[in-house]
Design a protein around this motif. Structure first.
Motif, PDB file in Angstrom:
ATOM      1  N   VAL A  24      -5.465   1.003   0.206  1.00 40.26           N
ATOM      2  CA  VAL A  24      -6.585   1.619   0.905  1.00 40.26           C
ATOM      3  C   VAL A  24      -7.164   0.652   1.930  1.00 40.26           C
ATOM      4  CG1 VAL A  24      -8.879   2.645   0.599  1.00 40.26           C
ATOM      5  CG2 VAL A  24      -7.128   2.960  -1.172  1.00 40.26           C
ATOM      6  N   ALA A  25      -7.266   1.100   3.182  1.00 42.97           N
ATOM      7  CA  ALA A  25      -7.942   0.321   4.218  1.00 42.97           C
ATOM      8  C   ALA A  25      -9.439   0.358   3.927  1.00 42.97           C
ATOM      9  CB  ALA A  25      -7.648   0.899   5.594  1.00 42.97           C
ATOM     10  N   ILE A  26     -10.078  -0.820   3.819  1.00 43.78           N
ATOM     11  CA  ILE A  26     -11.497  -0.859   3.457  1.00 43.78           C
ATOM     12  C   ILE A  26     -12.389  -1.493   4.521  1.00 43.78           C
ATOM     13  CG2 ILE A  26     -11.141  -0.772   0.977  1.00 43.78           C
ATOM     14  CD1 ILE A  26     -11.640  -3.893   1.022  1.00 43.78           C
ATOM     15  N   CYS A  27     -11.817  -2.307   5.396  1.00 44.37           N
ATOM     16  CA  CYS A  27     -12.605  -2.973   6.429  1.00 44.37           C
ATOM     17  C   CYS A  27     -11.826  -2.982   7.729  1.00 44.37           C
ATOM     18  CB  CYS A  27     -12.902  -4.430   6.074  1.00 44.37           C
ATOM     19  SG  CYS A  27     -13.840  -4.705   4.576  1.00 44.37           S
ATOM     20  N   ASP A  28     -12.532  -2.739   8.819  1.00 40.84           N
ATOM     21  CA  ASP A  28     -11.898  -2.927  10.110  1.00 40.84           C
ATOM     22  C   ASP A  28     -12.309  -4.287  10.659  1.00 40.84           C
ATOM     23  OD1 ASP A  28     -14.508  -2.201  10.630  1.00 40.84           O
ATOM     24  OD2 ASP A  28     -14.008  -0.435  11.794  1.00 40.84           O
ATOM     25  N   THR A  29     -11.703  -4.650  11.772  1.00 37.58           N
ATOM     26  CA  THR A  29     -11.916  -5.969  12.353  1.00 37.58           C
ATOM     27  C   THR A  29     -12.223  -5.818  13.843  1.00 37.58           C
ATOM     28  OG1 THR A  29      -9.620  -6.346  13.014  1.00 37.58           O
ATOM     29  CG2 THR A  29     -10.191  -6.886  10.729  1.00 37.58           C
ATOM     30  N   PRO A  30     -12.616  -6.903  14.496  1.00 31.47           N
ATOM     31  CA  PRO A  30     -12.905  -6.822  15.929  1.00 31.47           C
ATOM     32  C   PRO A  30     -11.669  -6.593  16.805  1.00 31.47           C
ATOM     33  CG  PRO A  30     -13.960  -8.753  14.956  1.00 31.47           C
ATOM     34  CD  PRO A  30     -13.033  -8.182  13.928  1.00 31.47           C
ATOM     35  N   THR A  31     -10.504  -6.410  16.211  1.00 30.67           N
ATOM     36  CA  THR A  31      -9.264  -6.244  16.979  1.00 30.67           C
ATOM     37  C   THR A  31      -8.968  -4.789  17.321  1.00 30.67           C
ATOM     38  OG1 THR A  31      -7.893  -6.097  14.996  1.00 30.67           O
ATOM     39  CG2 THR A  31      -8.274  -8.309  15.909  1.00 30.67           C
ATOM     40  N   ASP A  32      -9.931  -3.899  17.125  1.00 28.81           N
ATOM     41  CA  ASP A  32      -9.774  -2.478  17.467  1.00 28.81           C
ATOM     42  C   ASP A  32      -8.560  -1.827  16.813  1.00 28.81           C
ATOM     43  OD1 ASP A  32     -12.082  -2.378  19.025  1.00 28.81           O
ATOM     44  OD2 ASP A  32     -11.019  -3.087  20.801  1.00 28.81           O
ATOM     45  N   GLY A  33      -8.343  -2.108  15.541  1.00 30.10           N
ATOM     46  CA  GLY A  33      -7.282  -1.464  14.788  1.00 30.10           C
ATOM     47  C   GLY A  33      -5.996  -2.255  14.672  1.00 30.10           C
ATOM     48  N   ASN A  89      -5.633  -5.082  13.297  1.00 25.90           N
ATOM     49  CA  ASN A  89      -5.754  -5.943  12.134  1.00 25.90           C
ATOM     50  C   ASN A  89      -6.691  -5.225  11.174  1.00 25.90           C
ATOM     51  OD1 ASN A  89      -4.905  -8.549  11.283  1.00 25.90           O
ATOM     52  ND2 ASN A  89      -6.946  -9.326  11.584  1.00 25.90           N
ATOM     53  N   MET A  90      -6.300  -5.056   9.920  1.00 20.18           N
ATOM     54  CA  MET A  90      -7.138  -4.334   8.963  1.00 20.18           C
ATOM     55  C   MET A  90      -7.149  -5.066   7.620  1.00 20.18           C
ATOM     56  SD  MET A  90      -8.360  -1.546  10.427  1.00 20.18           S
ATOM     57  CE  MET A  90      -8.877  -0.555   9.039  1.00 20.18           C
ATOM     58  N   ILE A  91      -8.210  -4.815   6.859  1.00 15.98           N
ATOM     59  CA  ILE A  91      -8.324  -5.349   5.503  1.00 15.98           C
ATOM     60  C   ILE A  91      -8.052  -4.192   4.534  1.00 15.98           C
ATOM     61  CG2 ILE A  91      -9.797  -6.570   3.855  1.00 15.98           C
ATOM     62  CD1 ILE A  91      -9.141  -8.064   6.584  1.00 15.98           C
ATOM     63  N   PHE A  92      -7.142  -4.425   3.603  1.00 12.14           N
ATOM     64  CA  PHE A  92      -6.706  -3.393   2.653  1.00 12.14           C
ATOM     65  C   PHE A  92      -6.914  -3.843   1.214  1.00 12.14           C
ATOM     66  CE2 PHE A  92      -4.601  -1.246   6.033  1.00 12.14           C
ATOM     67  CZ  PHE A  92      -4.060  -0.053   5.557  1.00 12.14           C
ATOM     68  N   LEU A  93      -7.124  -2.872   0.336  1.00 13.77           N
ATOM     69  CA  LEU A  93      -6.943  -3.070  -1.096  1.00 13.77           C
ATOM     70  C   LEU A  93      -5.452  -2.896  -1.333  1.00 13.77           C
ATOM     71  CD1 LEU A  93      -9.870  -0.883  -2.503  1.00 13.77           C
ATOM     72  CD2 LEU A  93      -9.791  -3.387  -2.339  1.00 13.77           C
ATOM     73  N   ASP A  94      -4.808  -3.893  -1.915  1.00  8.75           N
ATOM     74  CA  ASP A  94      -3.359  -3.917  -2.096  1.00  8.75           C
ATOM     75  C   ASP A  94      -3.003  -3.618  -3.558  1.00  8.75           C
ATOM     76  OD1 ASP A  94      -0.657  -4.515  -2.287  1.00  8.75           O
ATOM     77  OD2 ASP A  94      -0.848  -6.534  -1.454  1.00  8.75           O
ATOM     78  N   TYR A  95      -2.413  -2.448  -3.773  1.00 10.18           N
ATOM     79  CA  TYR A  95      -2.082  -1.983  -5.124  1.00 10.18           C
ATOM     80  C   TYR A  95      -0.616  -2.228  -5.505  1.00 10.18           C
ATOM     81  CZ  TYR A  95      -6.538   0.556  -5.288  1.00 10.18           C
ATOM     82  OH  TYR A  95      -7.866   0.884  -5.293  1.00 10.18           O
ATOM     83  N   ARG A  96       0.128  -2.965  -4.712  1.00 14.00           N
ATOM     84  CA  ARG A  96       1.566  -3.128  -4.991  1.00 14.00           C
ATOM     85  C   ARG A  96       1.845  -3.714  -6.364  1.00 14.00           C
ATOM     86  NH1 ARG A  96       3.493  -6.487   0.012  1.00 14.00           N
ATOM     87  NH2 ARG A  96       1.496  -7.451  -0.497  1.00 14.00           N
ATOM     88  N   GLU A  97       1.086  -4.689  -6.794  1.00 11.47           N
ATOM     89  CA  GLU A  97       1.346  -5.333  -8.091  1.00 11.47           C
ATOM     90  C   GLU A  97       0.692  -4.609  -9.264  1.00 11.47           C
ATOM     91  OE1 GLU A  97       0.370  -9.486  -8.075  1.00 11.47           O
ATOM     92  OE2 GLU A  97       1.539  -9.867  -6.264  1.00 11.47           O
ATOM     93  N   CYS A  98      -0.449  -3.970  -9.031  1.00  8.86           N
ATOM     94  CA  CYS A  98      -1.235  -3.437 -10.150  1.00  8.86           C
ATOM     95  C   CYS A  98      -1.047  -1.946 -10.394  1.00  8.86           C
ATOM     96  CB  CYS A  98      -2.715  -3.721  -9.913  1.00  8.86           C
ATOM     97  SG  CYS A  98      -3.406  -2.862  -8.485  1.00  8.86           S
ATOM     98  N   GLY A  99      -0.424  -1.235  -9.467  1.00  6.49           N
ATOM     99  CA  GLY A  99      -0.288   0.207  -9.615  1.00  6.49           C
ATOM    100  C   GLY A  99      -1.541   0.932  -9.149  1.00  6.49           C
ATOM    101  N   ILE A 100      -1.474   2.254  -9.067  1.00  9.99           N
ATOM    102  CA  ILE A 100      -2.530   3.045  -8.441  1.00  9.99           C
ATOM    103  C   ILE A 100      -3.857   3.053  -9.202  1.00  9.99           C
ATOM    104  CG2 ILE A 100      -0.917   4.541  -7.212  1.00  9.99           C
ATOM    105  CD1 ILE A 100      -1.443   6.699  -9.323  1.00  9.99           C
ATOM    106  N   LYS A 101      -3.856   2.620 -10.448  1.00  9.24           N
ATOM    107  CA  LYS A 101      -5.092   2.608 -11.236  1.00  9.24           C
ATOM    108  C   LYS A 101      -5.535   1.198 -11.606  1.00  9.24           C
ATOM    109  CE  LYS A 101      -4.504   7.198 -13.134  1.00  9.24           C
ATOM    110  NZ  LYS A 101      -4.452   8.031 -14.320  1.00  9.24           N
TER     111      LYS A 101
END
Length: 180
Positions: A118-127, A129-141
């Motif tokens: 999930v993208a949770i934060c944007d940055t001054p780069t107008d899209g 560069n983005m900050i995400f919650l990364d679920y690859r290791e933990c799974g969707i829950k």
């Protein structure tokens, strides 16, 4: 133990938010109901971290006063940190909310960001560069890590924090960095 007492226990939110007119217009949503949170999670396909939900129950999205997070390697933005322009709230009504016009699904489908969470934060780069919650290791829950994704560098993923709470607590002022 009451879950609401275990998040951000030693963190002072007194001067955390910059409630400018822009922040209120683009980011800050009404406090989400449990029904709205469940529908947002269903739409996103991920369980949001409890610390994210806790923060949203206090102030649902916005622009923090401290917008930088230190990194151990250069990013598109700087040699030693990333900067955010805002934190997306749980909602659909504001453009910069999780399911808003420029929310998580928009960044994945329109900008080609990898579908790792999930993208949770944007940055001054107008899209770019983005900050995400990364679920690859933990799974969707599970408890996702927080990462920076650099669209300009073949979507390079840089680990920022082991969880959302550590990311929020690690935000610092721009004044801590040299922009030369």
């Amino acid at each position: 133990m009451n879950k609401s007492n275990i998040y951000f226990a030693n963190f002072d939110f007194t001067n955390f938010w910059d409630d400018s007119d822009y922040a209120l217009e683009e980011y800050v949503n009404d406090i989400p109901s449990d029904e709205l949170m469940k529908s947002i999670e269903k739409e996103l396909g991920y369980k949001l971290p409890d610390s994210y939900i806790y923060l949203s129950k206090q102030h649902n999205g916005g622009i923090p006063v401290n917008t930088c997070f230190p990194t151990n390697k250069p990013t598109m933005w700087a040699k030693d940190h990333i900067e955010i322009t805002g934190i997306m709230g749980i909602g659909r009504d504001k453009d910069c909310s999780l399911c808003g016009r420029f929310g998580s699904q928009f960044m994945i489908s329109e900008w080609g960001y990898p579908n790792i969470g999930v993208a949770i934060c944007d940055t001054p780069t107008d899209g770019h560069n983005m900050i995400f919650l990364d679920y690859r290791e933990c799974g969707i829950k599970g408890e996702p890590k927080v990462v920076n994704i650099d669209q300009e560098n073949d979507y390079e993923i840089t680990h920022l924090a082991d969880n959302f709470e550590k990311f929020i607590c690690g935000l610092v002022s721009r004044e801590n960095f040299n922009y030369d």
